[in-house]
Design an enzyme around this catalytic site. Structure first.
Site, PDB file in Angstrom:
ATOM      1  N   TYR A 144     -13.471  28.160 -25.501  1.00 10.35           N
ATOM      2  CA  TYR A 144     -12.820  29.071 -26.082  1.00 10.35           C
ATOM      3  C   TYR A 144     -12.527  30.542 -25.634  1.00 10.35           C
ATOM      4  O   TYR A 144     -14.013  30.625 -24.520  1.00 10.35           O
ATOM      5  CB  TYR A 144     -13.347  29.803 -27.944  1.00 10.35           C
ATOM      6  CG  TYR A 144     -12.502  31.003 -28.353  1.00 10.35           C
ATOM      7  CD1 TYR A 144     -11.572  30.273 -28.659  1.00 10.35           C
ATOM      8  CD2 TYR A 144     -13.017  32.454 -28.210  1.00 10.35           C
ATOM      9  CE1 TYR A 144     -10.712  31.692 -29.366  1.00 10.35           C
ATOM     10  CE2 TYR A 144     -12.050  32.933 -28.632  1.00 10.35           C
ATOM     11  CZ  TYR A 144     -11.470  33.043 -28.994  1.00 10.35           C
ATOM     12  OH  TYR A 144     -10.358  33.911 -29.711  1.00 10.35           O
ATOM     13  N   ASP A 238     -14.837  31.964 -17.188  1.00  5.78           N
ATOM     14  CA  ASP A 238     -15.003  32.672 -18.568  1.00  5.78           C
ATOM     15  C   ASP A 238     -16.460  32.990 -18.516  1.00  5.78           C
ATOM     16  O   ASP A 238     -17.228  32.671 -19.373  1.00  5.78           O
ATOM     17  CB  ASP A 238     -14.542  32.451 -19.449  1.00  5.78           C
ATOM     18  CG  ASP A 238     -14.107  32.793 -20.576  1.00  5.78           C
ATOM     19  OD1 ASP A 238     -15.041  34.158 -21.030  1.00  5.78           O
ATOM     20  OD2 ASP A 238     -13.523  32.688 -21.837  1.00  5.78           O
ATOM     21  N   LYS A 266     -18.299  41.396 -23.877  1.00  6.79           N
ATOM     22  CA  LYS A 266     -18.948  41.287 -25.072  1.00  6.79           C
ATOM     23  C   LYS A 266     -20.434  42.536 -24.110  1.00  6.79           C
ATOM     24  O   LYS A 266     -20.074  43.699 -24.717  1.00  6.79           O
ATOM     25  CB  LYS A 266     -20.079  40.125 -25.056  1.00  6.79           C
ATOM     26  CG  LYS A 266     -18.745  39.162 -25.977  1.00  6.79           C
ATOM     27  CD  LYS A 266     -19.430  37.536 -26.775  1.00  6.79           C
ATOM     28  CE  LYS A 266     -17.593  36.764 -26.847  1.00  6.79           C
ATOM     29  NZ  LYS A 266     -18.195  37.166 -28.274  1.00  6.79           N
TER      30      LYS A 266
HETATM   31  C1  PLP Z   1     -16.057  32.871 -23.702  1.00  3.39           C
HETATM   32  C2  PLP Z   1     -15.073  33.731 -24.216  1.00  3.39           C
HETATM   33  N1  PLP Z   1     -13.931  33.363 -23.711  1.00  3.39           N
HETATM   34  C3  PLP Z   1     -13.060  34.858 -24.427  1.00  3.39           C
HETATM   35  C4  PLP Z   1     -13.349  35.659 -25.989  1.00  3.39           C
HETATM   36  C5  PLP Z   1     -12.563  36.614 -26.095  1.00  3.39           C
HETATM   37  O1  PLP Z   1     -13.013  37.774 -26.546  1.00  3.39           O
HETATM   38  P1  PLP Z   1     -12.604  39.030 -27.450  1.00  3.39           P
HETATM   39  O2  PLP Z   1     -13.106  38.220 -28.762  1.00  3.39           O
HETATM   40  O3  PLP Z   1     -12.855  39.714 -27.202  1.00  3.39           O
HETATM   41  O4  PLP Z   1     -11.538  39.134 -27.609  1.00  3.39           O
HETATM   42  C6  PLP Z   1     -14.540  34.920 -26.515  1.00  3.39           C
HETATM   43  C7  PLP Z   1     -14.562  35.507 -27.414  1.00  3.39           C
HETATM   44  O5  PLP Z   1     -15.686  34.925 -28.325  1.00  3.39           O
HETATM   45  C8  PLP Z   1     -15.039  34.451 -25.444  1.00  3.39           C
HETATM   46  O6  PLP Z   1     -16.941  33.404 -25.994  1.00  3.39           O
END
Ligand code: PLP
Length: 427
Positions: A144, A238, A266
């Protein structure tokens, strides 16, 4: 456990917020109940609107590595707020936070802040496409990367939780530029990178945590680097979850594999909205106003988020990382032991420092298909029982647990007692 006030709020919320929540996994539908409305947090504890207390293993899905309302983080935020909440002009804190992140993340020389991980992903993709003059992206099933149009096919997190294979509303053209590959599948990765349109980027969570925690098999991250180099694509990691959590320098430090771009979020905002994309200076300099690749944000690098992020990072020294790793090891070992003792259905407990998943599966989980094949009913029943025994777990088999530095030995003990009771109820 009474939930009268939570239930009332949920009924009101249903008329005002789609599904009663502002982000899908909060709904708790996947574990067969309605959401619990929170009144406040104290350290590693949550107190709900009905006065129930829980040991919290969600910790806002990652940002709260020091737990709720840590005094140093609060002081920093309050101090920043007194000076003004947003200026739409640069501040010294942004320079300090960028320098601190660059000191920690080996592959990051420069970065651009955003207000969320999703925006950081969008920026990373735009940069990769501009740098390569290509469009196609390879991503992995069960990963994700935020709710970015082109990345929602076979995504993990809330999409996996709600069994949404690909969201309606995504233009076919956005989806067409994405090739989805099964995680840990070397042959599929080779096939996807050897044929087809030239690749702009290979995008991966180096320690996937959105289909539960599913680490890369030995050599797989190295293969991503090799395939990116061989095809002239960028490698984007990511690290929104893993960055600054599993090690000072994130999962890339643990793996010894260097990406071209890193997506963060985060922890860098310490519980306030923040994300960032970082990487080599020559790539980052392509962003406006240094370069022509456009990206902007009214609240990007917001002073409160920057202050919370800096205070959070200041508390993350080597000792803190050792403590988080050993707490997670003890939690994992304890959960294994109580599951065995209770004669519960077979579980696989996977952990990394500050992350953990209890898969209800007889066999190890190595990809999204494996996570989907888990006994989700058993996970749901176990979570409902945990809640009734005062432990707040992620309400989906596809989400990781987030142990924090605020969790105490006493809370570890009470969590294991609750887990034992919850396993016994399943046996
Ligand atoms: C690995 C990863 N990338 C991107 C995101 C997206 O971040 P946001 O919820 O701050 O848009 C998340 C959200 O949980 C994530 O776990």
């Amino acid at each position: 456990m009474t939930d009268t006030r939570s239930s009332e709020l949920y009924q009101r919320a249903l008329a005002l917020l789609p599904g009663g929540v502002n982000s899908p996994v909060r709904a708790m539908g996947a574990i067969g109940r309605s959401p619990i409305f929170i009144e406040r947090g104290e350290g590693a504890e949550l107190i709900d609107v009905d006065g129930n207390r829980y040991v919290d293993f969600v910790c806002s899905w990652g940002p709260l590595i020091h737990g709720h309302a840590h005094p140093r983080v609060l002081d920093a935020v309050i101090g920043a707020a007194r000076r003004g909440t947003s200026f739409g002009a640069p501040t010294s804190g942004e320079v300090e936070l960028a320098a601190e992140i660059a000191r920690r993340m080996g592959s990051v020389e420069m970065l651009r802040m955003t207000s969320s991980g999703t925006e950081a992903t969008m920026t990373a993709l735009r940069l990769a496409r501009a740098a390569t003059g290509r469009e196609r992206i390879v991503k992995f099933a069960g990963a994700y990367h935020g709710h970015v149009d082109g990345l929602l096919a076979q995504a993990g997190s809330g999409l996996a939780t709600h069994a949404i294979p690909a969201s309606p509303g995504v233009p076919a053209s956005a989806a067409a530029a994405t090739t989805v590959v099964a995680w840990n599948d070397e042959d599929a990765l080779l096939a996807a990178t050897e044929a087809g349109e030239p690749l702009a980027a290979i995008l991966a969570e180096p320690l996937p945590a959105n289909m539960g925690l599913v680490p890369a098999r030995a050599g797989f991250l190295e293969l991503l680097r090799e395939r990116a180099d061989a095809t002239g694509a960028l490698l984007i990691f990511d690290e929104v979850i893993s960055g600054l959590r599993v090690a000072r320098g994130g999962a890339q430090e643990l793996a010894g594999v260097r990406p071209d771009l890193t997506i963060m979020g985060k922890i860098i905002g310490g519980g306030l909205p923040a994300g960032a994309v970082g990487g080599r200076a020559e790539l980052m300099q392509m962003l406006a106003p240094a370069g022509a690749v456009y990206q902007a944000g009214t609240l990007s690098g917001n002073p409160l988020a920057v202050a919370a992020g800096l205070a959070t990072l200041e508390l993350l020294d080597e000792h803190a990382y050792r403590r988080l790793a050993s707490f997670t090891d003890e939690l994992a070992a304890g959960l294994r032991a109580v599951a065995l003792d209770a004669g519960a259905p077979p579980v696989q407990i996977v952990s990394a420092p500050g992350l953990l998943t209890v898969f209800f599966s007889a066999t190890p989980v190595s990809d999204l298909t494996g996570a989907q094949a888990c006994d989700h009913e058993a996970y749901a029943a176990w979570c409902r029982a945990l809640l009734s025994h005062g432990v707040y777990p992620p309400a989906s088999q596809f989400e990781a647990w987030f142990p924090s530095l605020a969790h105490t030995p006493e809370q570890l003990e009470s969590t294991l007692a609750a887990a034992a009771a919850a396993f016994a109820e399943l046996a």
